[in-house]
Design a protein around this motif. Structure first.
Motif, PDB file in Angstrom:
ATOM      1  N   LEU A  52      58.408 -41.057   4.896  1.00 34.39           N
ATOM      2  CA  LEU A  52      58.367 -41.731   6.205  1.00 34.39           C
ATOM      3  C   LEU A  52      57.698 -40.842   7.254  1.00 34.39           C
ATOM      4  O   LEU A  52      56.932 -41.331   8.093  1.00 34.39           O
ATOM      5  CB  LEU A  52      59.777 -42.111   6.646  1.00 34.39           C
ATOM      6  N   ALA A  53      57.968 -39.548   7.202  1.00 35.16           N
ATOM      7  CA  ALA A  53      57.344 -38.630   8.152  1.00 35.16           C
ATOM      8  C   ALA A  53      55.830 -38.584   7.932  1.00 35.16           C
ATOM      9  O   ALA A  53      55.049 -38.673   8.889  1.00 35.16           O
ATOM     10  CB  ALA A  53      57.943 -37.235   8.015  1.00 35.16           C
ATOM     11  N   TYR A  54      55.410 -38.454   6.682  1.00 35.29           N
ATOM     12  CA  TYR A  54      53.971 -38.443   6.386  1.00 35.29           C
ATOM     13  C   TYR A  54      53.320 -39.755   6.823  1.00 35.29           C
ATOM     14  O   TYR A  54      52.245 -39.757   7.415  1.00 35.29           O
ATOM     15  CB  TYR A  54      53.710 -38.231   4.895  1.00 35.29           C
ATOM     16  N   LEU A  55      53.984 -40.849   6.521  1.00 34.31           N
ATOM     17  CA  LEU A  55      53.453 -42.165   6.868  1.00 34.31           C
ATOM     18  C   LEU A  55      53.378 -42.336   8.386  1.00 34.31           C
ATOM     19  O   LEU A  55      52.411 -42.896   8.912  1.00 34.31           O
ATOM     20  CB  LEU A  55      54.324 -43.249   6.234  1.00 34.31           C
ATOM     21  N   GLY A  56      54.362 -41.814   9.090  1.00 34.41           N
ATOM     22  CA  GLY A  56      54.335 -41.865  10.551  1.00 34.41           C
ATOM     23  C   GLY A  56      53.122 -41.148  11.118  1.00 34.41           C
ATOM     24  O   GLY A  56      52.488 -41.622  12.071  1.00 34.41           O
ATOM     25  N   LEU A  57      52.786 -40.013  10.534  1.00 32.89           N
ATOM     26  CA  LEU A  57      51.614 -39.274  10.998  1.00 32.89           C
ATOM     27  C   LEU A  57      50.326 -40.027  10.700  1.00 32.89           C
ATOM     28  O   LEU A  57      49.378 -40.001  11.494  1.00 32.89           O
ATOM     29  CB  LEU A  57      51.592 -37.883  10.362  1.00 32.89           C
ATOM     30  N   ILE A  58      50.288 -40.710   9.568  1.00 31.89           N
ATOM     31  CA  ILE A  58      49.116 -41.522   9.227  1.00 31.89           C
ATOM     32  C   ILE A  58      48.971 -42.676  10.214  1.00 31.89           C
ATOM     33  O   ILE A  58      47.881 -42.933  10.736  1.00 31.89           O
ATOM     34  CB  ILE A  58      49.211 -42.054   7.770  1.00 31.89           C
ATOM     35  N   TYR A  59      50.073 -43.374  10.480  1.00 33.29           N
ATOM     36  CA  TYR A  59      50.023 -44.471  11.447  1.00 33.29           C
ATOM     37  C   TYR A  59      49.551 -43.969  12.818  1.00 33.29           C
ATOM     38  O   TYR A  59      48.775 -44.634  13.495  1.00 33.29           O
ATOM     39  CB  TYR A  59      51.380 -45.149  11.580  1.00 33.29           C
ATOM     40  N   ARG A  60      50.017 -42.796  13.202  1.00 37.33           N
ATOM     41  CA  ARG A  60      49.576 -42.227  14.483  1.00 37.33           C
ATOM     42  C   ARG A  60      48.065 -41.998  14.465  1.00 37.33           C
ATOM     43  O   ARG A  60      47.361 -42.336  15.420  1.00 37.33           O
ATOM     44  CB  ARG A  60      50.302 -40.916  14.760  1.00 37.33           C
ATOM     45  N   SER A  61      47.567 -41.456  13.373  1.00 32.63           N
ATOM     46  CA  SER A  61      46.128 -41.211  13.250  1.00 32.63           C
ATOM     47  C   SER A  61      45.319 -42.502  13.278  1.00 32.63           C
ATOM     48  O   SER A  61      44.163 -42.507  13.713  1.00 32.63           O
ATOM     49  CB  SER A  61      45.825 -40.447  11.963  1.00 32.63           C
ATOM     50  N   LEU A  62      45.922 -43.580  12.804  1.00 34.07           N
ATOM     51  CA  LEU A  62      45.259 -44.878  12.798  1.00 34.07           C
ATOM     52  C   LEU A  62      45.448 -45.644  14.113  1.00 34.07           C
ATOM     53  O   LEU A  62      44.950 -46.751  14.268  1.00 34.07           O
ATOM     54  CB  LEU A  62      45.781 -45.727  11.623  1.00 34.07           C
ATOM     55  N   GLY A  63      46.210 -45.060  15.043  1.00 35.24           N
ATOM     56  CA  GLY A  63      46.445 -45.707  16.326  1.00 35.24           C
ATOM     57  C   GLY A  63      47.539 -46.751  16.301  1.00 35.24           C
ATOM     58  O   GLY A  63      47.709 -47.493  17.265  1.00 35.24           O
ATOM     59  N   GLU A  64      48.299 -46.809  15.216  1.00 30.69           N
ATOM     60  CA  GLU A  64      49.401 -47.771  15.091  1.00 30.69           C
ATOM     61  C   GLU A  64      50.686 -47.081  15.558  1.00 30.69           C
ATOM     62  O   GLU A  64      51.536 -46.682  14.765  1.00 30.69           O
ATOM     63  CB  GLU A  64      49.504 -48.256  13.647  1.00 30.69           C
ATOM     64  N   LEU A  65      50.786 -46.952  16.861  1.00 27.75           N
ATOM     65  CA  LEU A  65      51.820 -46.100  17.442  1.00 27.75           C
ATOM     66  C   LEU A  65      53.240 -46.635  17.277  1.00 27.75           C
ATOM     67  O   LEU A  65      54.178 -45.846  17.102  1.00 27.75           O
ATOM     68  CB  LEU A  65      51.501 -45.830  18.909  1.00 27.75           C
ATOM     69  N   LYS A  67      54.391 -48.432  14.740  1.00 30.38           N
ATOM     70  CA  LYS A  67      54.745 -48.147  13.341  1.00 30.38           C
ATOM     71  C   LYS A  67      55.018 -46.654  13.165  1.00 30.38           C
ATOM     72  O   LYS A  67      55.940 -46.267  12.451  1.00 30.38           O
ATOM     73  CB  LYS A  67      53.639 -48.582  12.393  1.00 30.38           C
ATOM     74  N   ALA A  68      54.204 -45.828  13.804  1.00 27.28           N
ATOM     75  CA  ALA A  68      54.386 -44.379  13.715  1.00 27.28           C
ATOM     76  C   ALA A  68      55.762 -43.986  14.246  1.00 27.28           C
ATOM     77  O   ALA A  68      56.495 -43.234  13.602  1.00 27.28           O
ATOM     78  CB  ALA A  68      53.294 -43.655  14.487  1.00 27.28           C
ATOM     79  N   LYS A  69      56.108 -44.509  15.411  1.00 22.99           N
ATOM     80  CA  LYS A  69      57.399 -44.181  16.022  1.00 22.99           C
ATOM     81  C   LYS A  69      58.555 -44.624  15.132  1.00 22.99           C
ATOM     82  O   LYS A  69      59.520 -43.880  14.927  1.00 22.99           O
ATOM     83  CB  LYS A  69      57.513 -44.814  17.404  1.00 22.99           C
ATOM     84  N   LYS A  70      58.453 -45.820  14.580  1.00 24.47           N
ATOM     85  CA  LYS A  70      59.525 -46.335  13.727  1.00 24.47           C
ATOM     86  C   LYS A  70      59.725 -45.428  12.507  1.00 24.47           C
ATOM     87  O   LYS A  70      60.851 -45.054  12.180  1.00 24.47           O
ATOM     88  CB  LYS A  70      59.208 -47.758  13.286  1.00 24.47           C
ATOM     89  N   CYS A  71      58.641 -45.079  11.844  1.00 27.76           N
ATOM     90  CA  CYS A  71      58.737 -44.215  10.663  1.00 27.76           C
ATOM     91  C   CYS A  71      59.302 -42.842  11.013  1.00 27.76           C
ATOM     92  O   CYS A  71      60.178 -42.317  10.316  1.00 27.76           O
ATOM     93  CB  CYS A  71      57.368 -44.043  10.004  1.00 27.76           C
ATOM     94  N   LEU A  72      58.793 -42.262  12.090  1.00 28.89           N
ATOM     95  CA  LEU A  72      59.247 -40.930  12.474  1.00 28.89           C
ATOM     96  C   LEU A  72      60.710 -40.936  12.919  1.00 28.89           C
ATOM     97  O   LEU A  72      61.462 -40.000  12.617  1.00 28.89           O
ATOM     98  CB  LEU A  72      58.330 -40.354  13.543  1.00 28.89           C
ATOM     99  N   ASP A  73      61.124 -41.986  13.621  1.00 29.25           N
ATOM    100  CA  ASP A  73      62.536 -42.100  14.020  1.00 29.25           C
ATOM    101  C   ASP A  73      63.450 -42.210  12.802  1.00 29.25           C
ATOM    102  O   ASP A  73      64.484 -41.529  12.724  1.00 29.25           O
ATOM    103  CB  ASP A  73      62.750 -43.305  14.932  1.00 29.25           C
ATOM    104  N   LEU A  74      63.067 -43.057  11.847  1.00 28.32           N
ATOM    105  CA  LEU A  74      63.873 -43.200  10.626  1.00 28.32           C
ATOM    106  C   LEU A  74      63.933 -41.893   9.844  1.00 28.32           C
ATOM    107  O   LEU A  74      64.981 -41.511   9.320  1.00 28.32           O
ATOM    108  CB  LEU A  74      63.312 -44.315   9.740  1.00 28.32           C
ATOM    109  N   SER A  75      62.818 -41.210   9.787  1.00 26.34           N
ATOM    110  CA  SER A  75      62.767 -39.929   9.099  1.00 26.34           C
ATOM    111  C   SER A  75      63.705 -38.919   9.763  1.00 26.34           C
ATOM    112  O   SER A  75      64.477 -38.228   9.092  1.00 26.34           O
ATOM    113  CB  SER A  75      61.334 -39.403   9.108  1.00 26.34           C
TER     114      SER A  75
END
Length: 86
Positions: A52-65, A67-75
């Motif tokens: 989830l942390a890795y995926l959050g960083l990917i979403y951030r890089s893709l501008g999907e903020l 989704k990034a926040k959700k993944c990073l929060d869950l992580s």
């Protein structure tokens, strides 16, 4: 034919794609590996949190903020459950 080993390989290949700037390829592999891990382990499993942390960083890089926040929060929630402060 071991799904966990496949997922483990996908996580690491996804991280390589991330370093190379191939974020969509990384996203696809990380999402698939997350699905496999969630099918075999609970959402509180530390590897699920890592993915989830890795995926959050990917979403951030893709501008999907969002989704990034959700993944990073869950992580973060899972990491805190597994590693309580001393």
């Amino acid at each position: 034919n071991n799904p966990i080993m496949t997922a483990w390989s996908q996580v690491h290949l996804g991280r390589v794609y991330s370093v190379l700037g191939l974020y969509k390829k990384s996203q696809a592999l990380l999402e698939e590996s997350l699905s496999i891990y969630r099918a075999h382990y609970s959402d509180d499993h530390i590897t699920v949190a890592e993915i989830l942390a890795y995926l959050g960083l990917i979403y951030r890089s893709l501008g999907e903020l969002e989704k990034a926040k959700k993944c990073l929060d869950l992580s973060l929630i899972t990491f805190r459950k597994n590693f309580k402060p001393v």
